[in-house]
Design an enzyme around this catalytic site. Sequence first.
Site, PDB file in Angstrom:
ATOM      1  N   ALA A  10       0.815  -1.221   0.000  1.00 37.51           N
ATOM      2  CA  ALA A  10       0.000   0.000   0.000  1.00 37.51           C
ATOM      3  C   ALA A  10       0.843   1.264   0.000  1.00 37.51           C
ATOM      4  O   ALA A  10       0.354   2.340  -0.302  1.00 37.51           O
ATOM      5  CB  ALA A  10      -0.928   0.001   1.212  1.00 37.51           C
ATOM      6  N   ARG A  15       9.999   8.069  -2.700  1.00 37.25           N
ATOM      7  CA  ARG A  15      11.354   8.268  -3.219  1.00 37.25           C
ATOM      8  C   ARG A  15      11.555   7.705  -4.621  1.00 37.25           C
ATOM      9  O   ARG A  15      12.574   7.986  -5.262  1.00 37.25           O
ATOM     10  CB  ARG A  15      12.381   7.674  -2.246  1.00 37.25           C
ATOM     11  CG  ARG A  15      12.525   8.528  -0.980  1.00 37.25           C
ATOM     12  CD  ARG A  15      13.304   7.785   0.094  1.00 37.25           C
ATOM     13  NE  ARG A  15      14.621   7.398  -0.366  1.00 37.25           N
ATOM     14  CZ  ARG A  15      15.322   6.396   0.154  1.00 37.25           C
ATOM     15  NH1 ARG A  15      14.821   5.673   1.131  1.00 37.25           N
ATOM     16  NH2 ARG A  15      16.511   6.110  -0.311  1.00 37.25           N
ATOM     17  N   ASP A 105       7.593  -4.789  -1.910  1.00 38.06           N
ATOM     18  CA  ASP A 105       8.826  -4.111  -2.319  1.00 38.06           C
ATOM     19  C   ASP A 105      10.065  -4.874  -1.872  1.00 38.06           C
ATOM     20  O   ASP A 105      11.161  -4.329  -1.857  1.00 38.06           O
ATOM     21  CB  ASP A 105       8.853  -2.675  -1.787  1.00 38.06           C
ATOM     22  CG  ASP A 105       8.847  -2.611  -0.262  1.00 38.06           C
ATOM     23  OD1 ASP A 105       8.730  -3.674   0.381  1.00 38.06           O
ATOM     24  OD2 ASP A 105       8.954  -1.492   0.278  1.00 38.06           O
ATOM     25  N   ALA A 362      16.238 -14.307 -48.400  1.00 36.26           N
ATOM     26  CA  ALA A 362      16.524 -13.005 -47.795  1.00 36.26           C
ATOM     27  C   ALA A 362      15.422 -11.993 -48.116  1.00 36.26           C
ATOM     28  O   ALA A 362      14.914 -11.948 -49.226  1.00 36.26           O
ATOM     29  CB  ALA A 362      17.855 -12.491 -48.318  1.00 36.26           C
TER      30      ALA A 362
END
Length: 450
Positions: A10, A15, A105, A362
């Site tokens: 949450a 930062r 995190d 090609a």
Amino acid sequence: MKTALIILAAGKGTRMNSDLPKVLHPIAGEPMLIHALEAGALLEPERSVVVAGHGADMVRDATLAYDMAIKVVEQSEQLGTAHAVAQARDALSGFDGTALVLYGDTPFIRPETLEAMQTALSANDVVVLGFESADPARYGRLVMDGQQLDRIVEYKDASDDERTITLCNSGVVACNSDLLFDLIDAVDNNNASEEYYLTDIVGLARARGLSATAVTCDEWETMGINSRSELARAEAEFQSRARAALLEDGVTLTSPETVFLARDTVIGRDTLVEPNVVFGPGVTVESGATIRAFSHLEGCHVSRGSVIGPYARLRPGAELAEHVRIGNFVEVKNAQIAEGAKVNHLSYIGDATIGAAANIGAGTITCNYDGVMKHQTQIGAGAFIGSNTMLVAPVSVGAGAMTGSGSVITSDVEPEALALARAPQVEKPGMARKMFEMLKAKKAKQQRGS
Ligand code: UD1
Ligand code: CA
């Protein structure tokens, strides 16, 4: 023992300086939240709850895209980690088993570490994951009493003596689910941050005569990400560990530090990966393949003995059978390429099936998109597609058929037929010489005039 996961996600992540919620920033091609969920998934949890807050809609979408069965609950005000866990109470009603609190995190916790916590829980009521830190900085500290964990003290609330403790709190906790919510009910916010600390449940449990202990892991496992520079460090850490694991597994990386891997990259033994190769999510490469320099692969499968690149791009849905050759500046998307087929130079193969041992000349392009819809191209086994063929899909070229160089193929070609679809050649004897003379005369006249 049944397990439920509670993943806290949450926080704002101020930062990161980002519009994207912190837990959705990718490491090794996938949101860090997914790394945390994957670590927990190996415990085969009966239920999983993600506690979202900042950017909750985006967090919900990413979570459900990963697994529809996960419950996402919202913590609209972030009043602390205990308050965050309390939001999972309704989602876990009726659940009887271990609740494990993880963090969105903190992506690197190993499943083995979580298993060790489960084991410790058989002899304890509360188990906390700790780590010895060389630089404990502002982490919460684990106050031990022999094998028992007495309490956790947050840095802000710690005495000078307590701040000398180097055993730190990772935040990860395991506890019987009913007991966890019971203890959380008793948590208050009388502390330096005026937050409801999850860490307080340890002291509360001990005061009730219950037992608590700490399991420890390597510091890097508990690495939390709060800023872009920490994200970059986490990525570097992930990559160096993943490369080392591949080398250990018998994969040759000529220049390991230039190869970038995804969380789920699988590469078989005796495969060679040359410098500067990027693996996006969802790639499996079998044994004995060669991925040559500067190739980019995602969502694809490469079978044994195939050679890819240099400078090849394999996109999602590229399925390559054994001994396929994909050469330089070739892009393959959503296409099955059968054994021994070759696409060696400058081609786009999308929404196609290519038969065994077919040779794609090609510059050949499958023209799969009409501006609105995508269409399929089918090329049979042993077909020879002349250089610079445009295959305007939907179209098929039968087994053993040929197309002439420069053809624009708009209708199906029978097996073993030769299809030519280009302007016939016209030849005018001596005309080139006359053209040169005329042009040179014109230029000379211009130069005299200027
Ligand atoms: C927490 C621990 C600390 C530990 C550290 C490890 C507490 C009180 N402290 O501190 O002992 O050393 O983690 O990194 O638990 N979150 C929510 N809702 C909230 C508050 C937090 O979802 O109301 C989430 C955050 O997004 C974050 C995680 O919980 O992912 C940890 O919160 P954070 O505020 O960073 O705790 P720390 O102060 O680092
Ligand atoms: Ca933190």
